[in-house]
Design a protein around this motif. Structure first.
Motif, PDB file in Angstrom:
ATOM      1  N   ALA A 192       0.845  -1.198   0.000  1.00 32.34           N
ATOM      2  CA  ALA A 192       0.000   0.000   0.000  1.00 32.34           C
ATOM      3  C   ALA A 192       0.881   1.248   0.000  1.00 32.34           C
ATOM      4  N   THR A 193       1.953   1.192   0.791  1.00 29.35           N
ATOM      5  CA  THR A 193       2.876   2.335   0.839  1.00 29.35           C
ATOM      6  C   THR A 193       3.556   2.518  -0.520  1.00 29.35           C
ATOM      7  N   GLU A 195       2.347   1.680  -3.404  1.00 24.10           N
ATOM      8  CA  GLU A 195       1.359   2.230  -4.337  1.00 24.10           C
ATOM      9  C   GLU A 195       1.289   3.752  -4.187  1.00 24.10           C
ATOM     10  N   LEU A 196       1.291   4.171  -2.916  1.00 19.54           N
ATOM     11  CA  LEU A 196       1.227   5.610  -2.661  1.00 19.54           C
ATOM     12  C   LEU A 196       2.492   6.297  -3.173  1.00 19.54           C
ATOM     13  N   SER A 199       2.286   6.513  -6.868  1.00 16.03           N
ATOM     14  CA  SER A 199       1.323   7.514  -7.273  1.00 16.03           C
ATOM     15  C   SER A 199       1.891   8.924  -7.090  1.00 16.03           C
ATOM     16  N   LEU A 200       2.575   9.123  -5.952  1.00 15.32           N
ATOM     17  CA  LEU A 200       3.143  10.450  -5.683  1.00 15.32           C
ATOM     18  C   LEU A 200       4.307  10.760  -6.623  1.00 15.32           C
TER      19      LEU A 200
ATOM     20  N   LEU B  61      -5.565   7.449  -5.594  1.00 19.51           N
ATOM     21  CA  LEU B  61      -5.202   6.097  -5.174  1.00 19.51           C
ATOM     22  C   LEU B  61      -6.205   5.541  -4.162  1.00 19.51           C
ATOM     23  N   LEU B 278      -1.845   5.938   6.415  1.00 26.05           N
ATOM     24  CA  LEU B 278      -1.012   6.820   5.597  1.00 26.05           C
ATOM     25  C   LEU B 278      -1.713   8.144   5.301  1.00 26.05           C
TER      26      LEU B 278
END
Lengths: 466, 317
Positions: A192-193, A195-196, A199-200, B61, B278
Motif C-alpha cells: 500500500a505504501t 502504491e502511494l 502515485s506520488l 489512489l 497513511l
C-alpha cells in the motif's frame, strides 16, 4: 419410487456436506494425537511385538505344567505277526526206574506262534511332570518376563515418538501459519505504501523521486519473496502433519490453535533426572535387559544340575485275537515312575556358557552407567536450554510490547504530523520482525519443553490414559 | 400421469432452475462491476498545507482502491480528481454534471447546500468518536488561566487541515466573552501547518499561546511527557468532523449505497487500514445529520454574537 430417488440424492448431497464439514473441522492437538496413534503403522508393529513377547512368556510358563499326551492307533496288518519257535532237541536222563539211568533224546519240531490278529486298535496316555529342572524353568521365566518388559517399553517409545512428532509438527504448523500471516500483513502494508509512493512519484508534486519508489519496491519485492517462502513452508508443515496422522494427501486440515503455548517450568534438574530414571523407556528397557541376562545365567547353570520328573503311562490294546501278546492280561496296563537325569561331564561347555553370560551382564551394567550419564547430560543440556529460552522469551515479550507501543505511538505521532512516514514504516517493520522473533522463540521454547517430556517419558502416560 | 407429462414437467422444472441460476449470475455480475469511473472534486481549503498534486495523487489512489475492492473481479476504475481554487467553481462543476462526488469541509457544505443538490454519504475525521476537539494552550509558568488574559498577546494556530473551524470557534469564544475578534484581540496570530511548530514555541515561552487539535497535543505529550508539565489547556472546543464526501443527487440514486459501502468498508482489509494510516484518517462513518450539530451550533452562535457585537458597535458610535 421417484420421490425415493430424490430423497436418496438429497441424502447423498447432505451426507457429503456433513462429511466435508467434519474433515474441515479445525483439529485440536488432542485430535491430531488420537488420529496419529490410531493410524500410525509403527505403533501396530510395536504392539505386535508386545503380543509376541507375551506369548513367549506363556510358553515359558508351560514348563510348570505337566505334559500330557494321548496316542491312538487303529491298524490293519497285512499279515498276522508270528513268533517262530525253532526246532529244539533236548536229552533227558530217566533214573530210578532201572539200575542204569535211561538216556533219551526228544526233538521238538519248529513251531509258529501267532502273536496278534490283523486288526489292531491301541490307545495310550503319557504324563511327564518336571519336578526339578536345576533352575532352568525360573531362568526361562525371568528372560520371558524381561522380554515382555522390553516389548512394552518399545511400544511406549513408539507412542512417545508419535506424540512428540505430532506435537512438534502441530505447533510447527502453527508457527509457520503465524509467520506467513505476519509476512502477508507486512507485505500488504508495504505494498500500500509502495502504491502511494508510485502515485506520488508519477503524479505528485515531485518531492517523491523515482529512486524513493525503486528503493521501496526492492524492499517490497524482498518481503514478497519471503512471504511466498513462508506460505509454502506453512502449506508443507500442514501436509507433513496430515501425512504423519495417516490422512490422505488430499485432506486439507485446519488447526484450532493459533498460539503456541508457553509452559514455564520451575522443576529442578535433579527432579528431572530422577523422573527420567523412573519413566524413560530406554532406561527401563535396559533394566529389563539386566534381568534377562540374570535369567540366562540361571538357564546356563541349570545344565550342570540334575533334573527330576514324574512319569506316568496308561495303555489299552484291542485286537481280534485274544492270545499271543494280546492276551487279556496284556491289553490294559499302566505305569508310574520317577525319571532322573544327571549330566556328568560336557567338556566344560556349561562353565564357559555361564562365564559368557556373566560377562554380558557386566557389559550391560557398564552400559547402564553410560546411559545414566547420557540421559542425565541430555536432560541437563535441555534444562539449561529451556531456562535460557525462558529468559530470552521474557526479554522478547518485553521487546514485543515495546515494539507494539512504539508502533502505536508512531502511528499517533504520524497522524498528528509529529513524525514522518519513514518513522511509521520503520515502526511497522520493526514490530513485524519482533513479532516473528517472538513467535519463533515461543516455538523453540515449546520444542525444548516437549523434548524434555519425551526424554522423561511422562507425557505419553497422560495421553494414553485419556 | 403418463411418461410424456412427467418429461414435460421435469423439463419445466429444469428450465425454471436454470433461469434462477442465470438470473442470480446476472445479479452477481452486476454487483461485481458496479462502477467503472468516478469524478471527484474538492476545494483547495480541504487540503490546506498539502501540495495539490500530492493530494490529488493520494486521493486518486485512495478512491481507486476503495472502488476496486468493491468490483469483485478487480477491474480497473477510472478515477478523475479535480481541485478547485474556489467553492463557486466546484458548485458550477456539480451543476454541469462534470463531477459525480465532492469532498467538502463541513462549513463549505453548510454554505452550498441550498445552491446545489448534494447528498452526504461519509464523514471522516481524526480525534475521538465526537470528532476533532481544539484546545488553547498556555505555559503554566506564565500564569495565563483564561482566554481574557491573552489579550494583546501572541498566538499560533497550528492545525493540519481545516483552519476555518478553529478560527471560527476562537472568534465565537471571544465574542461570547464580549471581546474583540481574533485579529483585534491578539497582538499577533501566526498559522503553522505542523502542530509541533505551534506547541514548542509556547513550551519554550517564545509565544504566549497556541491553538491546536487536542489529539495532537495528547500525542505530543505521549512522545514527550515534559510537555504536560509545562503546558496547560485553558479552553477546549466541542468535537468537529473533518471532511464530508457528498454525491450529486442523481448519481446518489444510482450508486449511493454501493459507494457508501465501499468507503465504509475500506478499512476492513489490511491494505485499507494502511491507507487509513497513511492518509491520517482515524475514523470514517456513514453520514448522519447529527454529525453537523456542533458546527451548526457554532455557526449559529457566531452569527448571533456577531450581530449583537455589530449592534453594540453601532450603539457605541
Amino acid at each position: 419410487m421417484k420421490n425415493l430417488s430424490i430423497l436418496f440424492i438429497f441424502i447423498i448431497i447432505l451426507g457429503g456436506q456433513i462429511i466435508f464439514a467434519q474433515t474441515n473441522k479445525p483439529l485440536t492437538l488432542d485430535d491430531c494425537i488420537e488420529l496419529a496413534l490410531k493410524n500410525n503403522q509403527q505403533r501396530a508393529v510395536s504392539q505386535a511385538g508386545e503380543k509376541i513377547a507375551k506369548s513367549r512368556l506363556g510358553q515359558a510358563r508351560s514348563a510348570y505344567w505337566p505334559q500330557v499326551t494321548a496316542n491312538g492307533l487303529a491298524a490293519r496288518l497285512d499279515d498276522e505277526p508270528i513268533f517262530v519257535f525253532p526246532e529244539e532237541t533236548e536229552s533227558y536222563s530217566i533214573g530210578g526206574v532201572l539200575p542204569q539211568p535211561i538216556v533219551t533224546e526228544v526233538t521238538i519240531p519248529e513251531k509258529t506262534i501267532k502273536l496278534l490278529g490283523k486288526n489292531l486298535f491301541s490307545t495310550s496316555a503319557n504324563l511327564m511332570l518336571p519336578l526339578y529342572t536345576g533352575g532352568l524353568r525360573p531362568g526361562l521365566m525371568q528372560q520371558a518376563r524381561a522380554g515382555v518388559q522390553v516389548a512394552r517399553q518399545n511400544t511406549r517409545r513408539t507412542d512417545q515418538e508419535i506424540i512428540y512428532q505430532v506435537r512438534d509438527l502441530y505447533f510447527g504448523t502453527v508457527l509457520a501459519n503465524k509467520l506467513a500471516q505476519i509476512a502477508q500483513k507486512t507485505h500488504t502494508r508495504l505494498s500500500a505504501t509502495l502504491e502511494l509512493t508510485e502515485s506520488l512519484y508519477k503524479k505528485g508534486a515531485g518531492k517523491v523521486k523515482k529512486t524513493d519508489y525503486l528503493k521501496n519496491k526492492i524492499f517490497v519485492k524482498s518481503v514478497r519473496g519471503m512471504q511466498t517462502r513462508l506460505q509454502s513452508q506453512a502449506d508443507n508443515a500442514r501436509a507433513g502433519l496430515a501425512f504423519y496422522m495417516g490422512l490422505s494427501w488430499e485432506t486439507n486440515i485446519t488447526l484450532s490453535d493459533s498460539e503456541i503455548p508457553i509452559s514455564k517450568t520451575d522443576v529442578s534438574l535433579k527432579q528431572l533426572v530422577d523422573g527420567t530414571l523412573r519413566f524413560n523407556p530406554n532406561w527401563l528397557s535396559l533394566q529389563a535387559g539386566l534381568n534377562a541376562y540374570d535369567g540366562k545365567i540361571r538357564e546356563a547353570k541349570s545344565e550342570t544340575r540334575p533334573r527330576l520328573a514324574l512319569i506316568g503311562n496308561l495303555e489299552y490294546i484291542n485286537n481280534n485275537y485274544d492270545k499271543g501278546v494280546v492276551a487279556p492280561q496284556n491289553t490294559r496296563s499302566w505305569q508310574v515312575g520317577l525319571g532322573l537325569e544327571f549330566p556328568l561331564f560336557n567338556g566344560f561347555r556349561t562353565h564357559h556358557k555361564v562365564k559368557e553370560m556373566k560377562a554380558r551382564l557386566t557389559q550391560l551394567e557398564h552400559q547402564k552407567i553410560l546411559l545414566h550419564e547420557g540421559l542425565a547430560t541430555q536432560i541437563k543440556v535441555l534444562h539449561q536450554k529451556l531456562l535460557a529460552l525462558q529468559e530470552h522469551l521474557s526479554s522478547a515479550q518485553e521487546a514485543l510490547s515495546a515494539a507494539q507501543e512504539n508502533h502505536q505511538l508512531t502511528d499517533l505521532g504520524y497522524q498528528a504530523d509529529l513524525l514522518e512516514v519513514q518513522d511509521l514504516i520503520e515502526a511497522q517493520t520493526i514490530e513485524s520482525i519482533v513479532q516473528a522473533q517472538y513467535h519463533t522463540l515461543c516455538y523453540d521454547h515449546y520444542q525444548t519443553y516437549i523434548q524434555i517430556e519425551k526424554l522423561i517419558g511422562t507425557e505419553i502416560e497422560r495421553y494414553l490414559n485419556e | 400421469m403418463n411418461s410424456s407429462k412427467i418429461t414435460f414437467l421435469t423439463t419445466c422444472r429444469w428450465f425454471l432452475c436454470a433461469m434462477i441460476v442465470l438470473s442470480t449470475n446476472q445479479h452477481t455480475r452486476a454487483a461485481e462491476l458496479f462502477l467503472s469511473s468516478l469524478r471527484l472534486g474538492f476545494t483547495i481549503d480541504t487540503i490546506s498545507g498539502v501540495d495539490v498534486n500530492d493530494a490529488r495523487a493520494a486521493q486518486e489512489l485512495w478512491l481507486r482502491t476503495a472502488l476496486q475492492n468493491m468490483n469483485k473481479n478487480n477491474e480497473p476504475v477510472d478515477v478523475q480528481i479535480t481541485v478547485y481554487s474556489d467553492l463557486s467553481l466546484l458548485i458550477n462543476a456539480v451543476k454541469e454534471h462534470e463531477l459525480d462526488a465532492v469532498t467538502l469541509l463541513p462549513l463549505e457544505y453548510l454554505s452550498l447546500q441550498e445552491d446545489v443538490s448534494l447528498i452526504p454519504i461519509i464523514t471522516s475525521y481524526s480525534g475521538d468518536s465526537d470528532g476533532e476537539h481544539y484546545v488553547v494552550l498556555t505555559h503554566r509558568e506564565n500564569n495565563i488561566q483564561t482566554i481574557e488574559q491573552l489579550q494583546s498577546r501572541n498566538i499560533i494556530v497550528g492545525t493540519r487541515g481545516d483552519k476555518k473551524v478553529p478560527q471560527l470557534w476562537l472568534d465565537t469564544m471571544l465574542l461570547e466573552k464580549s471581546l474583540p475578534e481574533t485579529k483585534a484581540f491578539f497582538k499577533s496570530v501566526k498559522y503553522m501547518r505542523k502542530t509541533t511548530q505551534a506547541i514548542l514555541p509556547v513550551f519554550f515561552k517564545q509565544v504566549d499561546a497556541c491553538l491546536v487539535p487536542k489529539t495532537d497535543f495528547e500525542t505530543a505529550i505521549k512522545l514527550n511527557p515534559q510537555l504536560s508539565v509545562g503546558l496547560q489547556i485553558i479552553a477546549e472546543s466541542p468535537g468537529f468532523k473533518s471532511t464530508m464526501t457528498c454525491l450529486r443527487s442523481d448519481f446518489h440514486d444510482q450508486h449511493g449505497s454501493h459507494l457508501t459501502q465501499a468507503m465504509e468498508t475500506i478499512n476492513q482489509t489490511e491494505q485499507g487500514k494502511q491507507f487509513f494510516t497513511l492518509f491520517r484518517v482515524s475514523r470514517i462513518l456513514r453520514f448522519e445529520e447529527v454529525h453537523l450539530d456542533n458546527i451548526k451550533n457554532l455557526l449559529q452562535k457566531n452569527q448571533t454574537l456577531s450581530q449583537k457585537s455589530a449592534h453594540r458597535q453601532i450603539e457605541g458610535q
